[in-house]
Design a protein around this motif. Structure first.
Motif, PDB file in Angstrom:
ATOM      1  N   ILE A 292      34.626  41.831  31.263  1.00 35.70           N
ATOM      2  CA  ILE A 292      35.883  40.713  31.918  1.00 35.70           C
ATOM      3  C   ILE A 292      35.345  39.884  30.773  1.00 35.70           C
ATOM      4  O   ILE A 292      36.091  39.075  30.178  1.00 35.70           O
ATOM      5  N   ALA A 295      35.865  40.643  27.165  1.00 40.54           N
ATOM      6  CA  ALA A 295      37.126  40.019  26.810  1.00 40.54           C
ATOM      7  C   ALA A 295      37.711  38.559  26.176  1.00 40.54           C
ATOM      8  O   ALA A 295      38.390  37.894  25.538  1.00 40.54           O
ATOM      9  N   MET A 380      44.110  43.581  34.297  1.00 33.03           N
ATOM     10  CA  MET A 380      42.938  44.115  33.063  1.00 33.03           C
ATOM     11  C   MET A 380      43.924  44.930  32.221  1.00 33.03           C
ATOM     12  O   MET A 380      43.294  45.204  30.701  1.00 33.03           O
ATOM     13  N   THR A 383      45.803  42.708  30.520  1.00 29.19           N
ATOM     14  CA  THR A 383      45.286  42.272  28.862  1.00 29.19           C
ATOM     15  C   THR A 383      44.832  43.214  27.776  1.00 29.19           C
ATOM     16  O   THR A 383      44.899  42.963  26.700  1.00 29.19           O
ATOM     17  N   VAL A 410      43.333  37.270  31.516  1.00 31.91           N
ATOM     18  CA  VAL A 410      41.413  37.444  31.099  1.00 31.91           C
ATOM     19  C   VAL A 410      41.095  36.202  32.267  1.00 31.91           C
ATOM     20  O   VAL A 410      39.978  36.409  33.202  1.00 31.91           O
ATOM     21  N   ASN A 413      42.188  37.242  36.039  1.00 29.85           N
ATOM     22  CA  ASN A 413      40.710  38.616  35.890  1.00 29.85           C
ATOM     23  C   ASN A 413      39.507  38.474  36.150  1.00 29.85           C
ATOM     24  O   ASN A 413      38.601  38.656  37.376  1.00 29.85           O
ATOM     25  N   CYS A 471      38.845  47.022  28.251  1.00 29.89           N
ATOM     26  CA  CYS A 471      39.746  46.414  28.967  1.00 29.89           C
ATOM     27  C   CYS A 471      40.187  47.442  29.606  1.00 29.89           C
ATOM     28  O   CYS A 471      40.451  47.673  31.209  1.00 29.89           O
TER      29      CYS A 471
END
Length: 491
Positions: A292, A295, A380, A383, A410, A413, A471
């Motif tokens: 996470i 990203a 996720m 993403t 994101v 997340n 992801c």
């Protein structure tokens, strides 16, 4: 005869005393309650609103310090003639400092208290942030920002304090709303940068950005130490005083009886995270946090890089500097790319940043109705999809739209994994669990600059595929987490 008549009376009266007097005392002594019972009985009220505003504002300060690098990078690149890897190295070292100190702060918070560590981290961060504005060279800038990263890592204790005071049914609603503060900090630093950098320079931007942190330090005195932490160390009197204060502020009542909680001698032990009961959960949480973070900061830095280098559709893979000679402009290739943000670039950053709040209502519904695991797996997966969509050749509006959705996903997340991690661990290891997870996730944040600022200029599609693959791995890990914490009381 008189003596025989008085004897039974004496016996009867003694029996009545032995049966009637001690029984109510014994019943009263058996009535006890825990901090969890008190928190649920007191309920949500004015104290929690103040808690939400003050502890939530730690997100404003953290966002400003982290986002500062994204808006200052083009300026320091020009001032010190930096290459791509040198610009990326600044961000990497900030998160290196965050990683190293996050575990330390987590250990100290479980041993000495959340409030003390939060205060120390803010004092540390504000001090070194101010010093950064006087950096005489690139090396000093890197070192001082690393120290700021060390301080910022302790801000997570604010989230833990919020979590430990909130009733169970409110955690799934109030904690995601904390994203508003991160959004406010991000927008504030971008807005300030658009005004301050072109006029009085980046050094004054850093000085102004440190003011909210200094103000917030003075507001901490209104928030007490966690009652859960106090009882876990045997300080039940302090915990009781805190709970009674909260009850008065909320105009509520305390449970009847005596506050009890087992005194736990061993607290904040790293080995507990890898105990058989939590081993699988801990390992999967670490993978998710790392991905996470990779990203999230990848999106932030990629946004700045796309705007600074005009890499839409991968049209330009090399840095170009415009050199004016005798009225004619000539393009020359240089390892040092020098291009400051235009007003339109700041607007694009602001619009994409607003995306961080766009999915909050859906995120809250997902967390509370689908559960933490499934909600995180879905966001996720989405993403990963939107990272790949960035490769589509589109207009400027299309690019803004993709960045907007990526920032929204994101952020969702991060919301979910923060809540899950704070809920899954017991009080004795909650701060360490958060600190360790936050520390390891900075590995992803340390790698992200080299993907967004170095690899992306060489292979745009390769960088996007890497982000997307990570992801997907996180989505699978989230879906298979062994414990669901939806509706679960804090242990």
């Amino acid at each position: 005869m008189a003596a025989k008549q008085t004897e039974p009376v004496t016996v009867i009266s003694l029996r009545k005393l032995s049966l009637g007097v001690p029984e109510p005392q014994q019943q009263k002594e058996l009535k006890t309650f825990t901090v969890e019972d008190a928190v649920e009985t007191i309920g949500f009220g004015r104290f929690h609103v103040a808690l939400f505003l003050i502890m939530g504002s730690t997100g404003v300060v953290e966002a400003m310090e982290i986002m500062l690098i994204a808006v200052v990078s083009p300026v320091i690149r020009c001032e010190w003639q930096l290459e791509n890897w040198q610009v990326a190295f600044v961000t990497t070292m900030v998160f290196f400092g965050y990683m190293v100190s996050s575990i330390l702060f987590g250990l100290l918070a479980d041993r000495y208290g959340r409030w003390k560590i939060l205060l120390i981290s803010f004092l540390w961060g504000a001090y070194f942030s101010l010093l950064t504005s006087f950096s005489p060279s690139y090396i000093w800038f890197v070192f001082l920002r690393t120290m700021v990263g060390c301080g910022v890592s302790g801000h997570a204790q604010g989230l833990i304090i919020k979590t430990e005071f909130l009733p169970t049914k409110y955690r799934g609603y109030m904690l995601p709303l904390s994203q508003v503060f991160w959004l406010a900090g991000s927008l504030l630093i971008i807005g300030l940068a658009s005004v301050v950098i072109p006029t009085i320079g980046w050094r004054w931007l850093i000085r102004i950005a440190s003011i909210p942190g200094i103000i917030l330090i003075m507001a901490f005195k209104f928030i007490p130490e966690s009652a859960r932490f106090n009882v876990s160390t045997g300080n039940t009197q302090a915990a009781l005083a805190t709970l009674e204060r909260i009850a008065r502020m909320n105009r509520s009542v305390m449970p009847e009886g005596r506050l009890v909680e087992p005194i736990l001698e061993k607290r904040g032990r790293f080995a507990d995270l890898l105990d058989a009961k939590y081993l699988r959960t801990t390992l999967q949480i670490w993978v998710i946090w790392l991905g996470i973070s990779f990203a999230y900061y990848g999106v932030i830095l990629a946004s700045a890089e796309l705007l600074e280098r005009d890499l839409v559709c991968g049209s330009k893979s090399e840095s170009q500097v415009v050199v004016v000679t005798g009225g004619d402009s000539q393009e020359s290739h240089s390892p040092c790319h020098c291009h400051l943000f235009a007003p339109s670039d700041y607007r694009t950053m602001i619009i994409s940043t607003i995306g961080e709040i766009a999915l909050n209502p859906l995120n809250i519904l997902g967390i509370n109705f689908l559960g933490r695991r499934l909600s995180l797996a879905i966001t996720m997966g989405c993403t990963a999809l939107f990272f790949l969509l960035l490769n589509i050749c589109t207009s400027s509006a299309g690019l803004i739209g993709f960045l907007f959705m990526l920032r929204a996903l994101v952020a969702a997340n991060f919301n979910t994994i923060y809540i899950y991690t704070a809920e899954v661990y017991p009080t004795t290891m909650r701060a360490l669990g958060m600190g360790t997870s936050g520390s390891l996730c900075r590995i992803g944040a340390m790698v992200a600059p080299f993907i967004s600022q170095v690899l992306m200029s060489a292979s745009f599609l390769g960088a996007l595929c890497l982000f997307s693959s990570v992801c997907v791995v996180c989505a699978i890990s989230a879906f298979t987490l062994p414990i669901e914490t939806k509706g679960r009381a804090l242990q």
